[in-house]
Design a protein around this motif. Structure first.
Motif, mmCIF file in Angstrom:
data_model
loop_
_atom_site.group_PDB
_atom_site.id
_atom_site.type_symbol
_atom_site.label_atom_id
_atom_site.label_comp_id
_atom_site.label_asym_id
_atom_site.label_seq_id
_atom_site.Cartn_x
_atom_site.Cartn_y
_atom_site.Cartn_z
ATOM 1 N N ARG A 27 0.830 -1.211 0.000
ATOM 2 C CA ARG A 27 0.000 0.000 0.000
ATOM 3 C C ARG A 27 0.855 1.248 0.000
ATOM 4 O O ARG A 27 0.556 2.216 -0.721
ATOM 5 N N ILE A 28 1.915 1.252 0.785
ATOM 6 C CA ILE A 28 2.811 2.412 0.824
ATOM 7 C C ILE A 28 3.459 2.613 -0.543
ATOM 8 O O ILE A 28 3.563 3.742 -1.030
ATOM 9 N N GLY A 29 3.857 1.531 -1.177
ATOM 10 C CA GLY A 29 4.449 1.625 -2.516
ATOM 11 C C GLY A 29 3.478 2.200 -3.529
ATOM 12 O O GLY A 29 3.846 3.051 -4.342
ATOM 13 N N ILE A 30 2.238 1.750 -3.479
ATOM 14 C CA ILE A 30 1.220 2.264 -4.401
ATOM 15 C C ILE A 30 0.958 3.741 -4.143
ATOM 16 O O ILE A 30 0.817 4.531 -5.082
ATOM 17 N N ILE A 31 0.899 4.145 -2.882
ATOM 18 C CA ILE A 31 0.667 5.551 -2.540
ATOM 19 C C ILE A 31 1.809 6.418 -3.057
ATOM 20 O O ILE A 31 1.576 7.505 -3.604
ATOM 21 N N ILE A 32 3.046 5.945 -2.920
ATOM 22 C CA ILE A 32 4.192 6.720 -3.402
ATOM 23 C C ILE A 32 4.150 6.851 -4.924
ATOM 24 O O ILE A 32 4.333 7.950 -5.465
ATOM 25 N N ILE A 33 3.876 5.751 -5.615
ATOM 26 C CA ILE A 33 3.816 5.792 -7.082
ATOM 27 C C ILE A 33 2.680 6.703 -7.548
ATOM 28 O O ILE A 33 2.854 7.517 -8.463
ATOM 29 N N ALA A 34 1.523 6.601 -6.915
ATOM 30 C CA ALA A 34 0.389 7.448 -7.293
ATOM 31 C C ALA A 34 0.693 8.910 -7.007
ATOM 32 O O ALA A 34 0.340 9.792 -7.796
ATOM 33 N N GLY A 35 1.341 9.189 -5.893
ATOM 34 C CA GLY A 35 1.697 10.564 -5.557
ATOM 35 C C GLY A 35 2.643 11.177 -6.565
ATOM 36 O O GLY A 35 2.468 12.327 -6.990
ATOM 37 N N VAL A 36 3.638 10.402 -6.980
ATOM 38 C CA VAL A 36 4.581 10.896 -7.991
ATOM 39 C C VAL A 36 3.867 11.115 -9.323
ATOM 40 O O VAL A 36 4.107 12.112 -10.010
ATOM 41 N N ALA A 37 2.969 10.215 -9.677
ATOM 42 C CA ALA A 37 2.223 10.363 -10.935
ATOM 43 C C ALA A 37 1.328 11.604 -10.907
ATOM 44 O O ALA A 37 1.271 12.357 -11.886
ATOM 45 N N PHE A 39 1.776 14.286 -9.029
ATOM 46 C CA PHE A 39 2.657 15.450 -9.050
ATOM 47 C C PHE A 39 3.163 15.721 -10.468
ATOM 48 O O PHE A 39 3.183 16.878 -10.916
ATOM 49 N N ALA A 40 3.564 14.678 -11.186
ATOM 50 C CA ALA A 40 4.071 14.852 -12.545
ATOM 51 C C ALA A 40 2.981 15.398 -13.466
ATOM 52 O O ALA A 40 3.244 16.282 -14.296
ATOM 53 N N PHE A 41 1.757 14.899 -13.327
ATOM 54 C CA PHE A 41 0.667 15.399 -14.162
ATOM 55 C C PHE A 41 0.351 16.857 -13.842
ATOM 56 O O PHE A 41 0.130 17.661 -14.751
ATOM 57 N N MET A 42 0.344 17.207 -12.563
ATOM 58 C CA MET A 42 0.065 18.596 -12.188
ATOM 59 C C MET A 42 1.161 19.525 -12.720
ATOM 60 O O MET A 42 0.870 20.629 -13.198
ATOM 61 N N LEU A 43 2.395 19.085 -12.660
ATOM 62 C CA LEU A 43 3.494 19.873 -13.206
ATOM 63 C C LEU A 43 3.336 20.035 -14.713
ATOM 64 O O LEU A 43 3.485 21.137 -15.254
ATOM 65 N N GLY A 48 1.806 23.583 -19.192
ATOM 66 C CA GLY A 48 0.975 23.819 -20.374
ATOM 67 C C GLY A 48 0.116 25.061 -20.225
ATOM 68 O O GLY A 48 0.018 25.870 -21.152
ATOM 69 N N ILE A 49 -0.495 25.232 -19.079
ATOM 70 C CA ILE A 49 -1.334 26.415 -18.832
ATOM 71 C C ILE A 49 -0.463 27.677 -18.838
ATOM 72 O O ILE A 49 -0.830 28.706 -19.412
ATOM 73 N N TRP A 50 0.698 27.585 -18.192
ATOM 74 C CA TRP A 50 1.612 28.726 -18.147
ATOM 75 C C TRP A 50 2.063 29.125 -19.567
ATOM 76 O O TRP A 50 2.143 30.298 -19.894
ATOM 77 N N ALA A 51 2.320 28.137 -20.409
ATOM 78 C CA ALA A 51 2.736 28.410 -21.793
ATOM 79 C C ALA A 51 1.597 29.060 -22.582
ATOM 80 O O ALA A 51 1.832 29.976 -23.383
ATOM 81 N N MET A 52 0.354 28.592 -22.371
ATOM 82 C CA MET A 52 -0.778 29.188 -23.085
ATOM 83 C C MET A 52 -1.030 30.619 -22.629
ATOM 84 O O MET A 52 -1.303 31.495 -23.443
ATOM 85 N N VAL A 53 -0.936 30.874 -21.344
ATOM 86 C CA VAL A 53 -1.165 32.216 -20.816
ATOM 87 C C VAL A 53 -0.028 33.139 -21.251
ATOM 88 O O VAL A 53 -0.241 34.301 -21.608
#
Length: 56
Positions: A27-37, A39-43, A48-53
């Motif tokens: 469960r801890i491993g899944i939480i870490i992988i999901a958290g990184v994913a 974070f990467a998507f939000m970045l 993308g939003i910053w480039a459009m603006v």
């Protein structure tokens, strides 16, 4: 007696305590992988939003 019977890495634990420990680690491993994913998507979305603006 085979060599892998004494090797704790190759022989899975069968006790309830060991299974709970493995489940918790999974469960801890899944939480870490999901958290990184997430974070990467939000970045990615933020860049993308910053480039459009910024191009307006």
């Amino acid at each position: 007696m085979q060599a892998n019977e004494r090797d704790p890495i190759q022989k899975p634990g069968t006790s309830a305590a060991h299974q709970k420990k493995q489940l918790k680690a999974g469960r801890i491993g899944i939480i870490i992988i999901a958290g990184v994913a997430i974070f990467a998507f939000m970045l990615y979305a933020g860049i993308g939003i910053w480039a459009m603006v910024g191009s307006s």
